[in-house]
Design a protein around this motif. Sequence first.
Motif, short mmCIF file in Angstrom:
data_model
loop_
_atom_site.label_atom_id
_atom_site.label_comp_id
_atom_site.label_asym_id
_atom_site.label_seq_id
_atom_site.Cartn_x
_atom_site.Cartn_y
_atom_site.Cartn_z
N LEU A 59 -34.50 28.26 -48.46
CA LEU A 59 -33.61 27.46 -49.31
C LEU A 59 -33.11 26.22 -48.58
CD1 LEU A 59 -32.06 27.21 -51.98
CD2 LEU A 59 -30.23 28.58 -50.95
N ALA A 62 -35.98 23.71 -48.32
CA ALA A 62 -36.37 23.11 -49.60
C ALA A 62 -35.29 22.19 -50.15
CB ALA A 62 -36.68 24.21 -50.61
N HIS A 63 -34.04 22.52 -49.90
CA HIS A 63 -32.92 21.71 -50.42
C HIS A 63 -31.92 21.45 -49.30
CE1 HIS A 63 -34.36 22.32 -54.54
NE2 HIS A 63 -34.53 23.60 -54.22
N SER A 65 -28.92 19.89 -47.11
CA SER A 65 -27.62 19.40 -47.53
C SER A 65 -27.59 17.88 -47.47
CB SER A 65 -26.54 19.97 -46.61
OG SER A 65 -26.79 19.60 -45.26
N PRO A 66 -26.94 17.21 -48.43
CA PRO A 66 -26.90 15.75 -48.43
C PRO A 66 -26.08 15.22 -47.27
CG PRO A 66 -25.44 16.65 -50.11
CD PRO A 66 -26.22 17.81 -49.56
N TRP A 84 -19.99 23.08 -47.94
CA TRP A 84 -20.21 23.75 -49.22
C TRP A 84 -19.55 25.12 -49.30
CZ3 TRP A 84 -22.65 28.46 -49.27
CH2 TRP A 84 -23.37 28.81 -48.14
N TYR A 162 -23.27 13.70 -55.53
CA TYR A 162 -23.76 13.75 -54.15
C TYR A 162 -24.90 12.77 -53.92
CZ TYR A 162 -20.99 17.86 -53.03
OH TYR A 162 -19.94 18.71 -52.78
N GLN A 163 -25.66 12.47 -54.97
CA GLN A 163 -26.75 11.51 -54.82
C GLN A 163 -26.20 10.13 -54.48
OE1 GLN A 163 -29.92 12.17 -54.78
NE2 GLN A 163 -30.60 10.06 -54.53
N SER A 166 -24.89 10.10 -50.93
CA SER A 166 -25.97 10.07 -49.96
C SER A 166 -26.58 8.68 -49.87
CB SER A 166 -27.03 11.10 -50.35
OG SER A 166 -28.10 11.09 -49.42
#
Length: 275
Positions: A59, A62-63, A65-66, A84, A162-163, A166
Amino acid sequence: MRRGKGMKFVGDSRIPANKTRNVPKDYSEYPGRTEAFWPNFLIREWLTGSVFLIGFLILVAAHPSPLEQQADPTNASYIPLPDWYFLFIYQILKYQFAGGDYIVIGALVMPGLAFGALLLAPFLDRAPGRNVSKRPIATSLMLLGTAVTIWLTYESVSAVDYQQRSEQYLVDVEAQETEVEIDTEAAGYAAYESSCMQCHGEQLQGSGNNPSLLATEKSVEEIKDIAVNGIGSMPADMFGGSEEELQQLAEFIKQTAEANGGGGSGGGDSGGGSH
């Protein structure tokens, strides 16, 4: 009496005659109530932990943290966020009776009661069985705590873009890595240092919601008007100097932007950020 004649050898009942292997006891007479620690219990726990760890690593890969912005004491508009796994507590502080004047309730009392209930669960529910259906108190508290934590974390994450944070971080890093020539001996530098540096940075690179001034296309008169009347979320009357200092400030910003390749499309609203 002859030597050895009449002597008898008696065995010690505490020492077994035949050596036995270190085999766990047979617990088949007590199904579901107990088991051998080695290897039954230990191997099962190890396998469970390994599966969880592998899933967690997948996990994270694949993802990821920003990334957030670097610490900047001159940026008063940046709102830091906790990691988080603390977002659920961060979300609690947004509610009416858990923040502001009631910050002690949200930061200490409510989390203390929640974690205290989890700590007391084993003492409140002392049923001998390990089946979750036979441990109603402990199971209910654990499920309730998990559900509340997941829901509060989701509410906190859904309220943050969050995008955008970032992307802004990458812009700030790029601006910091760019070599900027700042004439600290210029007449308008002192006015910039006292009125604008806290929001737009030491090198006019901008920070957070405050845009960079290095790419401005504004004229000197437009910069003067923005400094006095504000623009966008930037309030008016941010500059409190004289007319001469205002002129020097505007000329300093314009000359610095031109000297560092200003005039691009990225800074159309110089000073447009909030102070």
